[in-house]
Design a protein around this motif. Structure first.
Motif, short mmCIF file in Angstrom:
data_model
loop_
_atom_site.label_atom_id
_atom_site.label_comp_id
_atom_site.label_asym_id
_atom_site.label_seq_id
_atom_site.Cartn_x
_atom_site.Cartn_y
_atom_site.Cartn_z
N THR A 1 0.84 -1.20 0.00
CA THR A 1 0.00 0.00 0.00
C THR A 1 0.87 1.24 0.00
O THR A 1 0.39 2.35 0.17
N VAL B 1 -0.71 -1.05 -6.14
CA VAL B 1 -2.01 -1.73 -6.11
C VAL B 1 -2.55 -1.87 -7.53
O VAL B 1 -3.02 -2.96 -7.92
N PRO C 1 -1.15 -2.69 5.58
CA PRO C 1 -1.00 -3.90 4.75
C PRO C 1 -1.52 -5.15 5.45
O PRO C 1 -2.10 -6.03 4.81
N VAL D 1 -5.26 -5.41 4.97
CA VAL D 1 -5.63 -5.81 3.60
C VAL D 1 -5.46 -7.32 3.42
O VAL D 1 -6.34 -8.01 2.89
N ARG E 1 -8.03 -5.31 -2.14
CA ARG E 1 -7.21 -4.10 -1.99
C ARG E 1 -7.80 -3.17 -0.96
O ARG E 1 -9.00 -3.15 -0.74
N ALA F 1 -3.28 2.23 3.22
CA ALA F 1 -3.97 1.36 4.19
C ALA F 1 -2.94 0.47 4.90
O ALA F 1 -1.82 0.30 4.43
N LYS G 1 -7.47 0.98 0.75
CA LYS G 1 -7.21 2.33 0.24
C LYS G 1 -5.69 2.56 0.23
O LYS G 1 -4.95 1.86 0.92
N ASP G 2 -5.25 3.57 -0.57
CA ASP G 2 -3.83 3.93 -0.56
C ASP G 2 -3.39 4.24 0.85
O ASP G 2 -4.08 4.92 1.59
#
Ligand SMILES: Nc1nc2c(ncn2[C@@H]2O[C@H](COP(=O)(O)OP(=O)(O)OP(=O)(O)O)[C@@H](O)[C@H]2O)c(=O)[nH]1
Ligand SMILES: Nc1nc2c(ncn2[C@@H]2O[C@H](COP(=O)(O)OP(=O)(O)OP(=O)(O)O)[C@@H](O)[C@H]2O)c(=O)[nH]1
Ligand SMILES: [K+]
Ligand SMILES: [Mg+2]
Ligand SMILES: [Mg+2]
Lengths: 287, 304
Positions: free
Chosen positions: A114, A120, A143, A146, A136, A141, A138-139
């Motif tokens: 991320t 991603v 890891p 996820v 995935r 996020a 969010k940017d």
């Protein structure tokens, strides 16, 4: 031709070939010691036999843990993929997913990088190419979160394999390595026994630094195997000899290109012959 | 961090301890240790040999001043210190370059083309360089010409956006066509530097090397920089030679020096291509970028 003899420069020649293949001083000495002692016992009849003996030693080192592909021990089998920046982690995941899909397995990809710009999206392109789900966040996020979700998803849908991508990080960055250990622990919370496989990706163009990479990644994580990428180039990847000798980690796959199909199970014999030249008597053996 | 190397040089020092003159006889032992150290640092073996020959020539026959008067005080200098200094100076001389890092265009925008192996750090370095140049008052345009690697264009776009530096691309077009069109875009936007990000490739990949030659022909960039991972091993020389023969590279960006790689490639590549290392990448974020310093690198290689 008459009786062949041993070229007095053979040890020097071998040393040169090993060093230019990135085998490194220490492992080169290890191999040369074996050759020297065989020579002193008069066990090797001619120059070809000396090279044969060298090939045998090298193959023996590389046969640790029997290598081979990915054992699928659990449902889902969770595979974590780690390594320093730019070695080929994400691409290897794409290739592995392609193989597993072709074998009829269902695969979930976890976008655990991320951090890097568009990492991603990169994994997502692979997911579309292969035809498998990509979980995935969010940017920026977490890891671990996820990958936790991806494992959950795989459990819910009965998928066979989770391939978890992680951000590239240099092994010397203690905080990032600790983060990676935490991610692994989070995976275990999502599924007992996960990650079942932790693959360390190494770049065959790397020199002696790969030794440190292996040592420090192994310290932080339960590494179960190695993927050696970029063997399609002119680099020989000889540093793997020292890594196998020192850490006993099996090389599972080699990367030989950028396409989905450019992943092969590791073959020690093939690898050694690419490095040292083919069987007895061939010209390139002593080149 | 530079354990092996330092150990090697320490041993070299010990072997010379107490000597007052370097002779062909006593220097060989020390040189052998230095050889091992340089190999551990991934200096290419041919370059190691050339280096050792030069150091030997520079050192042999020198009677070593063991007492040096400096600013009215007498200092003790050992033969080994002297030897190390010869090594350091020779290394530094081999990696030094003079003049500007960037060749500027006389009129119109200056072109900088970034090339290299897969994953070496080209895209990141393009963004870093654009930021570096903007800080110097330039107006860079980034060109996303990697149409091959998944999400390579997006990667540069994300980086450009974070820096507020424009990124040019034409979806579906060939890298050559995109690069050829970039000049017009730079004029339109009033940008004075164009940085071309190209796809990673092997120097032995003929079609892809051909593509780079075409981009070079179409854009006539003032600068072609080879981006090299500091962790690269013996292959540094084949790679650098391959790219240099096709494109005649003007300089090198050495990336990932924030790790513990000793970066022997800095020495090898300069020796083989004549192209100096100009910049270094020292982290993942776009601010981690610095001009190269040969003295710092020599010390790094020597573990000093
Ligand atoms: N020639 C060749 N290129 C490869 C191979 N494997 C990966 N690559 C290329 O290497 C580059 C980096 O690959 P990635 O998969 O993005 O590497 P990564 O380890 O995920 O990189 P980060 O996430 O940035 O740390 C890409 O251009 C890939 O196409 C291989 O086996 N051979
Ligand atoms: N630690 C560190 N990482 C770096 C540095 N420069 C680049 N990277 C990382 O290295 C990886 C590869 O960088 P990219 O810029 O994608 O490399 P590339 O040469 O464009 O890769 P391809 O386009 O796939 O050939 C990414 O994870 C970057 O964040 C550096 O100086 N230090
Ligand atoms: K190869
Ligand atoms: Mg990745
Ligand atoms: Mg790129």
């Amino acid at each position: 031709a008459g009786k062949k003899e041993i070229d007095p420069n053979v040890v020097e020649q071998i040393e040169e070939v090993l060093l230019t293949s990135d085998v490194g001083v220490k492992t080169t000495e290890l191999l040369l010691d074996e050759i020297r002692s065989a020579l002193s016992r008069n066990e090797l009849a001619d120059t070809d036999k000396v090279w044969d003996a060298l090939r045998e030693h090298a193959k023996r080192i590389l046969r640790v843990g029997a290598g081979g592909g990915l054992p699928l021990k659990a449902q889902p089998t969770v595979v974590m993929v780690v390594g320093v920046n730019g070695v080929g982690k994400t691409t290897t995941i794409g290739k592995l997913a392609t193989q597993l899909k072709a074998e009829g397995r269902t695969v979930v990809l976890a976008a655990g990088d991320t951090f890097r710009a568009a990492a991603v999206q990169q994994l997502n392109v692979w997911g579309k190419r292969v035809g498998c789900e990509v979980v995935r966040g969010k940017d920026g996020a977490n890891p671990g979160a996820v990958i936790f979700d991806a494992i959950q998803k795989a459990k819910d849908t009965g998928a066979d394999v989770v391939l978890a991508d992680t951000a590239g990080r240099l092994h010397t960055k203690t905080n990032l390595m600790e983060e990676l250990s935490r991610v692994a622990r989070t995976m275990n919370k999502a599924l007992e026994g996960a990650p079942h496989e932790t693959l360390l990706v190494l770049d065959a163009t790397n020199g002696q630094n790969a030794m440190q990479q292996a040592a420090l990644f192994k310290e932080a994580l339960p590494i179960t195997g190695i993927v050696l990428t970029k063997l399609d180039g002119t680099a020989k990847g000889g540093v793997i000899l020292g890594i196998c000798a020192e850490h006993g980690l099996p090389v599972r796959y080699v990367g030989i290109g950028e396409r989905a199909e450019d992943l092969r199970e590791f073959e020690p014999d093939e690898f050694v012959e690419a490095m040292l030249g083919r069987a007895s008597g061939s010209e390139d053996a002593a080149a | 961090m530079f354990d092996t190397l330092t150990r090697g040089f320490r041993q070299a020092r010990n072997r010379l301890a107490g000597l007052t003159e370097l002779t062909a006889g006593n220097i060989d032992v020390a040189l052998r240790e230095v050889r091992l150290s340089l190999l551990e640092a991934d200096v290419e073996i041919g370059v190691v040999k050339a280096f050792l020959a030069r150091v030997k020539e520079a050192a042999v026959g020198r009677t070593l001043e063991t007492r040096v008067k400096h600013a009215g005080e007498v200092h003790q200098v050992s033969a080994s210190d002297h030897f190390i200094k010869i090594c350091h100076d020779e290394l530094e001389a081999m990696m030094t370059h003079e003049g500007d890092e960037i060749a500027w265009a006389d009129g119109g925008p200056t072109g900088i083309m970034m090339v290299g192996l897969q994953g070496s750090g080209k895209t990141t370095s393009c963004a870093k360089l654009s930021r570096y140049l903007e800080k110097q008052g330039k107006k860079p345009l980034l060109v996303a010409a990697d149409m091959q690697r998944p999400a390579a264009v997006e990667q540069l776009k994300v980086l450009g956006e974070s820096l507020k530096i424009p990124v040019f691309n034409i979806p579906g077009e060939s890298p050559v066509a995109i690069c050829a069109a970039a000049r017009g875009e730079a004029k339109r936007l009033g940008r004075d530097v164009i940085i071309y990000d190209t796809a990673g490739r092997l120097a032995i990949d003929e079609p892809l090397m051909q593509e780079l030659a075409q981009i070079k022909d179409a854009t006539k960039p003032e600068n072609i920089f080879l981006v090299v991972d500091a962790m690269i091993g013996q292959d540094a020389v084949k790679t650098a030679r391959g790219f240099n023969e096709r494109l005649s590279i003007g300089g090198v960006v050495l990336t990932k020096l924030d790790g513990d790689a000793r970066g022997g490639a800095a020495l090898s590549i300069k020796e083989v291509t004549g192209a100096p290392v100009l910049f270094t990448g020292i982290g993942e974020t776009t601010d981690k970028f610095e001009p190269f310093r040969a003295d710092g690198m020599a010390s790094r290689i020597l573990g000093m």
